[in-house]
Design a protein around this motif. Structure first.
Motif, PDB file in Angstrom:
ATOM      1  N   UNK A  88       9.975  22.564  41.195  1.00  0.00           N
ATOM      2  CA  UNK A  88      10.897  23.704  41.221  1.00  0.00           C
ATOM      3  C   UNK A  88      10.150  24.998  41.543  1.00  0.00           C
ATOM      4  N   UNK A  89       9.035  25.228  40.889  1.00  0.00           N
ATOM      5  CA  UNK A  89       8.261  26.449  41.117  1.00  0.00           C
ATOM      6  C   UNK A  89       7.696  26.462  42.529  1.00  0.00           C
ATOM      7  N   UNK A  90       7.176  25.310  42.976  1.00  0.00           N
ATOM      8  CA  UNK A  90       6.601  25.247  44.330  1.00  0.00           C
ATOM      9  C   UNK A  90       7.657  25.599  45.381  1.00  0.00           C
ATOM     10  N   UNK A  91       8.833  24.994  45.269  1.00  0.00           N
ATOM     11  CA  UNK A  91       9.867  25.253  46.282  1.00  0.00           C
ATOM     12  C   UNK A  91      10.362  26.702  46.212  1.00  0.00           C
ATOM     13  N   UNK A  92      10.388  27.278  45.030  1.00  0.00           N
ATOM     14  CA  UNK A  92      10.766  28.682  44.908  1.00  0.00           C
ATOM     15  C   UNK A  92       9.731  29.584  45.577  1.00  0.00           C
ATOM     16  N   UNK A  93       8.461  29.271  45.403  1.00  0.00           N
ATOM     17  CA  UNK A  93       7.408  30.046  46.055  1.00  0.00           C
ATOM     18  C   UNK A  93       7.521  29.971  47.575  1.00  0.00           C
ATOM     19  N   UNK A  94       7.733  28.765  48.082  1.00  0.00           N
ATOM     20  CA  UNK A  94       7.803  28.601  49.533  1.00  0.00           C
ATOM     21  C   UNK A  94       9.015  29.328  50.112  1.00  0.00           C
ATOM     22  N   UNK A  95      10.122  29.336  49.378  1.00  0.00           N
ATOM     23  CA  UNK A  95      11.315  30.039  49.845  1.00  0.00           C
ATOM     24  C   UNK A  95      11.106  31.556  49.775  1.00  0.00           C
ATOM     25  N   UNK A  96      10.545  32.017  48.668  1.00  0.00           N
ATOM     26  CA  UNK A  96      10.330  33.455  48.508  1.00  0.00           C
ATOM     27  C   UNK A  96       9.313  33.991  49.509  1.00  0.00           C
ATOM     28  N   UNK A  97       8.370  33.161  49.925  1.00  0.00           N
ATOM     29  CA  UNK A  97       7.316  33.608  50.833  1.00  0.00           C
ATOM     30  C   UNK A  97       7.587  33.353  52.298  1.00  0.00           C
ATOM     31  N   UNK A  98       8.816  32.987  52.621  1.00  0.00           N
ATOM     32  CA  UNK A  98       9.137  32.658  54.016  1.00  0.00           C
ATOM     33  C   UNK A  98       8.819  33.829  54.943  1.00  0.00           C
ATOM     34  N   UNK A  99       9.194  35.044  54.578  1.00  0.00           N
ATOM     35  CA  UNK A  99       8.938  36.205  55.435  1.00  0.00           C
ATOM     36  C   UNK A  99       7.450  36.524  55.533  1.00  0.00           C
ATOM     37  N   UNK A 100       6.698  36.123  54.519  1.00  0.00           N
ATOM     38  CA  UNK A 100       5.242  36.361  54.540  1.00  0.00           C
ATOM     39  C   UNK A 100       4.485  35.198  55.181  1.00  0.00           C
ATOM     40  N   UNK A 101       5.224  34.223  55.737  1.00  0.00           N
ATOM     41  CA  UNK A 101       4.621  33.045  56.382  1.00  0.00           C
ATOM     42  C   UNK A 101       3.728  32.268  55.417  1.00  0.00           C
TER      43      UNK A 101
END
Length: 861
Positions: free
Chosen positions: A690-703
């Protein structure tokens, strides 16, 4: 060919368990003259050390302990000395080993064997004609060069020789395919029975007691950490016990709740009658190891002895012994041989040594030898049971016997290992070492005896184990996974268009480009890495401060803070490096490396018991998942998922905070493990995805993207970060390793190793760790390479990598003090060539906290 086949077929039809070899016949007489089955003497009531098992390893330990002056050393053997794997062994002895400190084990064994007869009066049948490892492909030549550079800084005599010299040493070889050889003069073979009896004679000479037949029927721990060792002849109270029982090791371990991952493998070798061409020689032939043919061959009297290692699909395990135990009474019996399994190797041997084609076979030996999953033995004290030691899992017990006996004796007598041998620590295995895994790895390891030994080697049998992190399923198809103490952890990640798959090489290979991409990601953007394999312990209780102040050379962090601390040995060597966080008053979270989890836990538990501390120590490694997030944009990503202040002032470096991220409770530690702005996030394993997928989604704009341990290693090296197991271990002290900042010699607590360090500091250092830049082409240092100066060996590297930030190769190395000044020129040997290197001021790249501090200072001026 037909002659050897006919001989084989005739022998295969025999009942091999009725056969007796020359050495077997001698072993039927006991050392004291008693017939088998009669003890002949009264057991002692107590002992300092009870060694269980009378093979060459167990007897060697009894000999070394007694010789070192330990009183009341007792060895118990269930039937006869040498019963098990010792009596039928081929007896090969070699200085060679690819492991760094296992070379010391081999070296000591050979030097012991050379003088044992003079010391004990017992002949040992030691032959030293030398040995040659044959290379018949270009990649094998590279392997020999790779191993040579790891030997020059050791006393081991070893030489890379060409075909002409090989032919001179072994004139019966067909040289058509031979390109080079690794030659070890002083290698050879020894009679295992005679060696064991000489060691037994020496043990008795120095006061040890040896009893047989005296099977151990029970082991009962006492409240004060000792053991009651039960036998049919009485009980011995022992201060410590050592399991040296060979292929019975698993059964003995089960008496006290351990499932030692050992399994018997069927190993075959054949002995020929007199070969006229061999008899005509004036000197004994060296032992040869045909690496492509996967066999060894040596002279046996006027004939030859030949032993193959079959491929994993053909070799045979005695897995029934794992399930059901060793059959009662088995000790000096053999298995039936199997011609079909070894015919490929026979044909290769006859091609390489043509005189074999007309040789008559007089013996085929097929007996059990013990394997562990990685083919290395399990040597040392075992976590989870006080004063229980193991010396088991020896696939090469004869050559290991002398060195291991001395190694363990020194450790027992002094309280710390004489040098680092963590690759053989029994605590490298744990609950994840299932029987299916054990069997799969033993098959693979047997077949790997003669495969090319590459750097960054991976073996895939039996993987994954049940020890996978909460993000493994999300990452397994995107990353090249490495194996770390049962865990799968990304080494690097691949993208469409990358050359994927495991493609080992002695030079830069398909991982080189992706790792550079990941280093750039962390330096300029934001990356996420799975750090779950870290060992994790929680220590709490009324004596927690006092315990950890005793264990660690650094001061303890305040509540909510973190530091790097080191556990030292009494001699002042670096036993472990640990990240220490005080999460609440008197409660500490300790983080150590994946490869040293139980190694460190055992050390901590021993101190708890010896010091009588009132604390609880919990191993939470499997329950807690860890994600690392690093890079200049990591703060932006985290801030999107929490209301906590993630700024420099709101969340300072080396601080810890309990918080929620994407609704998941976790503990965040701001720590610069790559040298860049970063956090380690600790959470329940089931919440990790859950945390990993949240990080990847939140960081989409930061690549945001993934990175692995190869990139982390490159980043830490260019920042000058030391690594335990490389720059520091039980071979080094923290002062020569440049760890002065973490060692608080003026703190009030009398931490372990403090007095030794004060003496070391007063005497002055003889060497120091330096930072090197190298001029290379398509090859980078890995560590343990030889360093040269003016044609002389002056030191060794400890780790190395390519720095993508500075576009050059880097390495740490230990050098004598007079060669450690900045600008000093030396050479580092890589694949047989000496590459120019320069001692450089470290770090080459400043860490993010340092860069930020300097920028703030510059702005304020």
């Amino acid at each position: 060919m037909s002659r050897i086949l006919n001989t084989f077929n005739a022998l295969v039809r025999q009942d091999f368990r009725r056969k007796t070899l020359r050495v077997f016949a001698r072993s039927l007489a006991t050392a004291d003259g008693d017939p088998p089955g009669v003890l002949g003497k009264r057991l002692k009531d107590s002992a300092e050390t009870v060694v269980i098992g009378g093979g060459c390893v167990g007897v060697s330990l009894a000999y070394h302990l007694a010789k070192a002056g330990q009183k009341d050393v007792v060895l118990l053997e269930k039937s006869e000395l040498t019963a098990g794997s010792t009596w039928h062994a081929a007896g090969l002895t070699t200085y060679y080993h690819p492991g760094i400190n296992l070379k010391k084990i081999h070296y000591y064994s050979i030097k012991l064997f050379e003088q044992l007869e003079a010391e004990t009066g017992q002949a040992v049948g030691f032959h030293q004609p030398g040995s040659i490892r044959l290379a018949s492909t270009p990649v094998r030549v590279d392997e020999l060069k790779y191993q040579m550079t790891r030997t020059h800084w050791h006393p081991t005599p070893q030489f890379l020789i060409g075909p002409e010299k090989i032919q001179q040493l072994f004139p019966l070889l067909n040289m058509d395919k031979v390109l080079a050889g690794l030659y070890n003069p002083g290698d050879g073979h020894i009679d295992p029975y005679s060696l064991t009896m000489a060691l037994a004679a020496g043990a008795r000479m120095y006061g040890a007691q040896i009893y047989y037949p005296a099977p151990v029927t029970g082991l009962t721990p006492t409240a004060d950490g000792r053991w009651d060792v039960q036998t049919p002849h009485g009980t011995i109270r022992a201060n410590r016990i050592v399991n040296a029982t060979g292929f019975w090791a698993r059964e003995l371990g089960q008496m006290i709740g351990f499932q030692h991952p050992t399994i018997p493998v069927h190993h075959q070798y054949v002995v020929t009658a007199t070969v006229p061409e061999v008899k005509a020689l004036k000197t004994e032939l060296p032992v040869i190891r045909d690496l492509e043919g996967s066999y060894y061959l040596r002279q046996e009297r006027d004939g030859l002895l030949f032993g193959p290692y079959e491929k994993e699909e053909k070799m045979k395990l005695q897995d029934s012994w794992v399930r059901d135990g060793v059959p009662p009474g088995f000790g000096k019996e053999l298995f039936e041989s199997d011609l079909d399994r070894i015919m490929d190797h026979v044909e290769r041997a006859m091609e390489m040594v043509p005189v074999l084609k007309n040789a008559d076979i007089i013996n085929i030996v097929s007996g059990p030898i013990t394997y562990t999953p990685d083919l290395l033995p399990m040597i040392g004290p075992h976590q989870g049971a006080r004063n229980y030691w193991t010396a088991i899992g020896f696939g090469y017990g004869i050559i290991h016997s002398g060195g291991v006996g001395r190694f363990l004796s020194d450790w027992i007598m002094s309280g710390e290992p004489p040098y680092d041998l963590i690759e053989c620590d029994p605590n490298r295995y744990a609950h994840w070492t299932s029987v299916p895994y054990l069997c799969a790895k033993a098959r693979e390891s047997y077949g790997f005896n003669n495969v090319v030994g590459y750097p960054k080697e991976e073996r895939f049998a039996g993987r994954p184990t049940d020890r996978v992190s909460g993000v493994y399923e999300l990452l397994k198809d995107r990353c090249s996974m490495g194996f770390h103490a049962g865990w799968e952890q990304p080494h690097y990640c691949h993208k469409p268009g990358d050359n994927t798959g495991y493609k080992p090489s002695f030079r830069r290979t398909n991982w080189f480009g992706p790792v550079g991409r990941e280093c750039k990601l962390v330096m300029e953007g934001v990356g996420v890495i799975d750090l779950s394999p870290f060992g994790k312990f929680i220590v709490k209780g009324e004596d927690s401060h006092r315990l950890l102040d005793r264990l660690f050379a650094n001061t303890l962090p305040k509540v909510g803070q973190t530091n790097i601390s080191h556990m030292l040995t009494p001699r002042g060597r670096v036993y472990a490096e640990v990240t220490v966080t005080q999460t609440a008053p008197g409660e500490f979270l300790l983080i150590t490396g994946s490869g040293s989890e139980l190694h460190d836990l055992r050390w901590i538990e021993r101190e708890v018991c010896d010091g009588g501390y009132h604390v609880s120590v919990s191993n939470v490694t499997d329950e807690i998942g860890v994600l690392g997030i690093a890079g200049p944009k990591s703060r932006m990503v985290l801030q999107k998922l929490t209301d906590e202040d993630m700024s420099d002032t709101g969340f300072r470096f080396l601080h810890c905070r309990s918080m929620q991220l994407a609704g998941v409770p976790l503990r965040a530690i701001r720590i610069s493990y790559t040298g860049e702005l970063g956090w380690e996030l600790y959470m329940d394993m089931q919440n990790m995805s859950t945390v990993y997928q949240a990080l990847m989604e939140a960081g989409r704009d930061e690549n945001i993207d993934n990175f692995g341990t190869y990139a982390m290693s490159s980043l830490r090296l260019e920042k000058g970060f030391r690594a335990w197991g490389a720059e520091m271990n039980c071979d080094t002290n923290p002062l020569e390793a440049g760890l002065d900042y973490f060692i608080k010699l003026n703190k009030p607590a009398e931490f372990v190793g403090k007095q030794a360090l004060l003496e070391i500091k007063a005497q002055g250092l003889s060497r120091r760790l330096v930072f090197l830049t190298l001029h290379t082409d398509d090859i980078d240092p890995e560590g343990n390479e030889t360093v040269w100066h003016n044609g002389e060996v002056v030191g060794n590297t400890t780790s190395g990598s390519y720095s993508y930030s500075t576009q050059q190769s880097l390495a740490f190395a230990y050098l004598p003090l007079h060669l450690t000044h900045v600008g000093q020129k030396v050479e580092v040997e890589l694949l047989g060539q000496k590459h120019p290197a320069t001692v450089t001021q470290e770090p080459l790249v400043l860490t993010e906290p340092t860069r930020t501090r300097l920028q703030k200072k510059k702005r304020s001026v």
